[in-house]
Write an enzyme that holds these catalytic residues in place. Structure first.
Site, PDB file in Angstrom:
ATOM      1  N   ARG A 196       1.416  -1.065   0.093  1.00  0.00           N
ATOM      2  CA  ARG A 196       0.254  -0.377  -0.398  1.00  0.00           C
ATOM      3  C   ARG A 196       0.770   0.574   0.183  1.00  0.00           C
ATOM      4  O   ARG A 196       1.758   1.127   0.785  1.00  0.00           O
ATOM      5  CB  ARG A 196      -1.072  -0.028   1.103  1.00  0.00           C
ATOM      6  CG  ARG A 196      -1.815  -1.176   1.210  1.00  0.00           C
ATOM      7  CD  ARG A 196      -2.564  -1.684   2.164  1.00  0.00           C
ATOM      8  NE  ARG A 196      -3.839  -2.428   2.593  1.00  0.00           N
ATOM      9  CZ  ARG A 196      -3.118  -3.772   2.961  1.00  0.00           C
ATOM     10  NH1 ARG A 196      -2.071  -3.772   3.395  1.00  0.00           N
ATOM     11  NH2 ARG A 196      -4.771  -4.376   3.198  1.00  0.00           N
ATOM     12  N   LYS A 216      -1.938  -3.325   8.189  1.00  0.00           N
ATOM     13  CA  LYS A 216      -3.124  -2.715   8.164  1.00  0.00           C
ATOM     14  C   LYS A 216      -4.217  -3.902   9.369  1.00  0.00           C
ATOM     15  O   LYS A 216      -4.501  -3.840   9.490  1.00  0.00           O
ATOM     16  CB  LYS A 216      -3.768  -2.859   6.701  1.00  0.00           C
ATOM     17  CG  LYS A 216      -5.914  -2.391   7.336  1.00  0.00           C
ATOM     18  CD  LYS A 216      -6.159  -2.739   5.489  1.00  0.00           C
ATOM     19  CE  LYS A 216      -7.685  -1.996   5.281  1.00  0.00           C
ATOM     20  NZ  LYS A 216      -8.230  -2.052   4.205  1.00  0.00           N
ATOM     21  N   HIS A 226      -2.483   2.831  -5.538  1.00  0.00           N
ATOM     22  CA  HIS A 226      -3.204   1.757  -5.165  1.00  0.00           C
ATOM     23  C   HIS A 226      -3.433   0.991  -6.165  1.00  0.00           C
ATOM     24  O   HIS A 226      -3.937   0.135  -5.999  1.00  0.00           O
ATOM     25  CB  HIS A 226      -4.148   1.883  -4.158  1.00  0.00           C
ATOM     26  CG  HIS A 226      -4.669   1.139  -2.947  1.00  0.00           C
ATOM     27  ND1 HIS A 226      -5.427  -0.175  -3.706  1.00  0.00           N
ATOM     28  CD2 HIS A 226      -4.267   0.940  -1.981  1.00  0.00           C
ATOM     29  CE1 HIS A 226      -5.962  -0.965  -3.152  1.00  0.00           C
ATOM     30  NE2 HIS A 226      -5.409   0.189  -1.806  1.00  0.00           N
ATOM     31  N   ARG A 278      -1.912  -2.921  -7.334  1.00  0.00           N
ATOM     32  CA  ARG A 278      -2.153  -3.742  -5.773  1.00  0.00           C
ATOM     33  C   ARG A 278      -3.159  -5.316  -6.704  1.00  0.00           C
ATOM     34  O   ARG A 278      -3.497  -5.858  -7.256  1.00  0.00           O
ATOM     35  CB  ARG A 278      -2.595  -3.433  -4.924  1.00  0.00           C
ATOM     36  CG  ARG A 278      -1.383  -3.332  -3.870  1.00  0.00           C
ATOM     37  CD  ARG A 278      -2.107  -2.644  -2.822  1.00  0.00           C
ATOM     38  NE  ARG A 278      -2.727  -3.173  -1.709  1.00  0.00           N
ATOM     39  CZ  ARG A 278      -2.452  -4.237  -0.980  1.00  0.00           C
ATOM     40  NH1 ARG A 278      -1.386  -4.496  -1.097  1.00  0.00           N
ATOM     41  NH2 ARG A 278      -3.449  -5.063  -0.692  1.00  0.00           N
ATOM     42  N   HIS A 337      -3.120  -9.820   2.773  1.00  0.00           N
ATOM     43  CA  HIS A 337      -4.836 -10.068   2.143  1.00  0.00           C
ATOM     44  C   HIS A 337      -5.095 -11.026   3.547  1.00  0.00           C
ATOM     45  O   HIS A 337      -4.667 -11.412   3.534  1.00  0.00           O
ATOM     46  CB  HIS A 337      -5.706 -10.053   0.902  1.00  0.00           C
ATOM     47  CG  HIS A 337      -6.039  -9.295   0.934  1.00  0.00           C
ATOM     48  ND1 HIS A 337      -6.182  -9.250  -0.901  1.00  0.00           N
ATOM     49  CD2 HIS A 337      -6.057  -7.465   0.687  1.00  0.00           C
ATOM     50  CE1 HIS A 337      -6.346  -7.796  -1.228  1.00  0.00           C
ATOM     51  NE2 HIS A 337      -5.632  -6.911  -0.463  1.00  0.00           N
ATOM     52  N   TYR A 361      -6.476 -21.902  10.100  1.00  0.00           N
ATOM     53  CA  TYR A 361      -4.575 -22.995  10.134  1.00  0.00           C
ATOM     54  C   TYR A 361      -4.106 -22.621   9.176  1.00  0.00           C
ATOM     55  O   TYR A 361      -2.447 -22.688   8.881  1.00  0.00           O
ATOM     56  CB  TYR A 361      -5.429 -23.986   8.714  1.00  0.00           C
ATOM     57  CG  TYR A 361      -6.071 -24.115  10.186  1.00  0.00           C
ATOM     58  CD1 TYR A 361      -5.504 -25.604  11.275  1.00  0.00           C
ATOM     59  CD2 TYR A 361      -7.979 -24.004  10.314  1.00  0.00           C
ATOM     60  CE1 TYR A 361      -6.397 -25.745  12.491  1.00  0.00           C
ATOM     61  CE2 TYR A 361      -8.769 -24.758  11.584  1.00  0.00           C
ATOM     62  CZ  TYR A 361      -7.946 -25.404  12.797  1.00  0.00           C
ATOM     63  OH  TYR A 361      -8.603 -25.919  13.081  1.00  0.00           O
TER      64      TYR A 361
END
Length: 211
Positions: free
Chosen positions: A63, A88, A150, A153, A176, A186
């Site tokens: 970012r 984030k 941005h 991305r 993410h 997991y």
């Protein structure tokens, strides 16, 4: 006639619109097929800090805020470790650095003026560059409303998915969280080998766009 409203103004309000959540405005991004034109246009620019920042942003998929706050001390060989406090999702993020990204960082180190920031402010070495530096560059290049920092991305994700790279590796590179909460609990793998190969292939593809 006496200054009184003849109808109840409140009756004109549509509660579905007035009290619904604000629509999320996505960051503008050009299509993948337009990237060669952008890269060729970028190659015509002088090696200004904004140009180098735009290139490194493209190469790392981070970012804009994360790039702005980047410090030389966070670079360890061919990996950039972004501390959890800057992320984030509040966890350390490892970014494999392609040969092109490493070369850029070497150039930036040589012109750093001793600042701890990779991209210091124009007149203040103790502060990072302005948050709109890359956006203004893209506007000046004719991409206002069509592309943002941005946006890289989105472009990179599209490119990687089209080429069949591991979806988990792509999402991890973008920092993410998996949509599936059980899977997120997991799946703590970093996928560094896959991501390293993916970012190097991406960097080579960006280079080919300028030919």
């Amino acid at each position: 006639e006496n200054g009184h409203a003849k109808i109840n103004p409140a009756a004109l309000i549509d509660p579905r619109k007035a009290f619904s959540k604000a629509k999320v405005e996505h960051f503008a991004s050009i299509d993948l097929v337009e990237v060669p034109e952008l890269m060729q246009r970028l190659s015509l620019e002088q090696d200004l800090q904004s140009v180098l920042a735009c290139r490194l942003l493209a190469l790392t998929w981070v970012r804009t805020a994360e790039l702005r706050m980047m410090k030389f001390e966070e670079i360890d060989g061919d990996v950039w470790r972004i501390p959890a406090g800057k992320m984030k999702r509040k966890r350390d993020h490892l970014v494999p650095l392609s040969r092109q990204a490493q070369a850029l960082l070497k150039e930036l180190q040589a012109r750093s003026r001793g600042s701890e920031y990779v991209f210091p402010a124009e007149h203040r070495d103790d502060r990072p560059m302005s948050e709109n530096t890359i956006l203004y560059l893209l506007w000046r290049m004719g991409y206002r409303g069509r592309m943002t920092g941005h946006g890289w991305r989105t472009i990179a994700s599209t490119w990687a998915n089209e080429r069949g790279f591991n979806r988990d590796a792509i999402e991890r590179q973008l920092a993410h969280a998996p949509d599936d909460k059980v899977r997120a609990a997991y799946n703590r793998a970093e996928y560094l080998p896959e991501r390293r190969a993916m970012l190097q292939e991406w960097a080579d593809w960006l280079d080919s766009c300028q030919v």
